[in-house]
Design an enzyme around this catalytic site. Structure first.
Site, PDB file in Angstrom:
ATOM      1  CD  GLU A 169      57.925 -22.502  63.091  1.00  0.00           C
ATOM      2  OE1 GLU A 169      57.325 -21.667  63.382  1.00  0.00           O
ATOM      3  OE2 GLU A 169      58.762 -21.434  63.149  1.00  0.00           O
TER       4      GLU A 169
ATOM      5  CG  HIS B  45      57.252 -18.068  62.720  1.00  0.00           C
ATOM      6  ND1 HIS B  45      57.116 -19.089  64.817  1.00  0.00           N
ATOM      7  CD2 HIS B  45      56.454 -17.330  63.713  1.00  0.00           C
ATOM      8  CE1 HIS B  45      56.260 -18.657  65.119  1.00  0.00           C
ATOM      9  NE2 HIS B  45      56.237 -17.082  65.331  1.00  0.00           N
TER      10      HIS B  45
ATOM     11  CB  CYS C 202      58.819 -16.449  67.482  1.00  0.00           C
ATOM     12  SG  CYS C 202      57.306 -14.578  67.255  1.00  0.00           S
TER      13      CYS C 202
END
Length: 205
Positions: free
Chosen positions: A187, A185, A81
């Protein structure tokens, strides 16, 4: 299992990235000083927030020279990001110079009818070339985005994947030799994010 260095400079989503990688069996080392990176096989630069405060934090923590040396040495690196955006020379969001590891700039996402800013939510990755994470024809990889600015590299060949934004396509992923960076993202992207992280980890030397 690898030892993965996670740069801790006060602007990263440290907890969620750590939790995601630990669930894949990796050992995370939080890096506030690059002496802590000696045992690491790869470095991650996470990031949420605004460009200028992030760069100022990196400057104040004396991490920039060592970070550049790590990337230039050919060791594995992942930006996430804001961690992607900081790699470029400058951003319309602020006045502080970026890391300048990649040539180009960060611009405000264009205003498009029926499209909101920030660009937020689940979108499909559109590979522009075969890369570490995706085959060229590989589709149905939906990942989570939240950003108001996007990368415009001088060299478009380093764009590894894009994402549709109305009639426009925005940079979703950059790959340049050992450097990989995601605007999305991983994650926070569920099973797809886990799959992509596994692929990155499997390529660490």
């Amino acid at each position: 299992m690898h030892k993965i260095g996670l740069i801790d400079y006060g602007m990263g989503n440290i907890h969620s990235v750590t939790k995601s990688l630990e669930s894949l069996g990796e050992e995370i080392i939080l890096i506030k000083n690059f002496s802590e990176s000696k045992a690491c096989k790869a470095i991650i630069l996470p990031g949420v927030g605004a460009f200028d405060p992030a760069m100022i934090n990196l400057i104040n923590t004396d991490l920039i020279i060592d970070l550049k040396n790590w990337i230039n040495s050919g060791k594995s690196f992942l930006g996430i990001c804001l961690g992607l955006q900081l790699l470029f020379e400058s951003s319309d969001e602020g006045k502080v110079q970026g890391l300048g590891i990649l040539k180009g700039k960060i611009q405000k996402i264009p205003n498009i009818v029926n499209q909101r800013i920030p660009h937020m939510g689940w979108c499909e990755l559109l590979p522009t070339k075969t890369n570490t994470l995706l085959e060229l024809e590989e589709l149905n990889n939906w990942v989570y985005f939240v950003h108001s600015y996007h990368a415009i590299p001088d060299d478009f060949s380093i764009i590894a994947a894009q994402v549709n934004y109305g009639s426009e396509k925005l940079t979703a992923m950059i790959e340049n030799d050992n450097l990989l960076a995601c605007q999305f993202h991983p994650e926070k992207s569920g099973k797809t994010g886990e799959k992509l992280l596994r692929r990155w980890l499997s390529n660490i030397q």
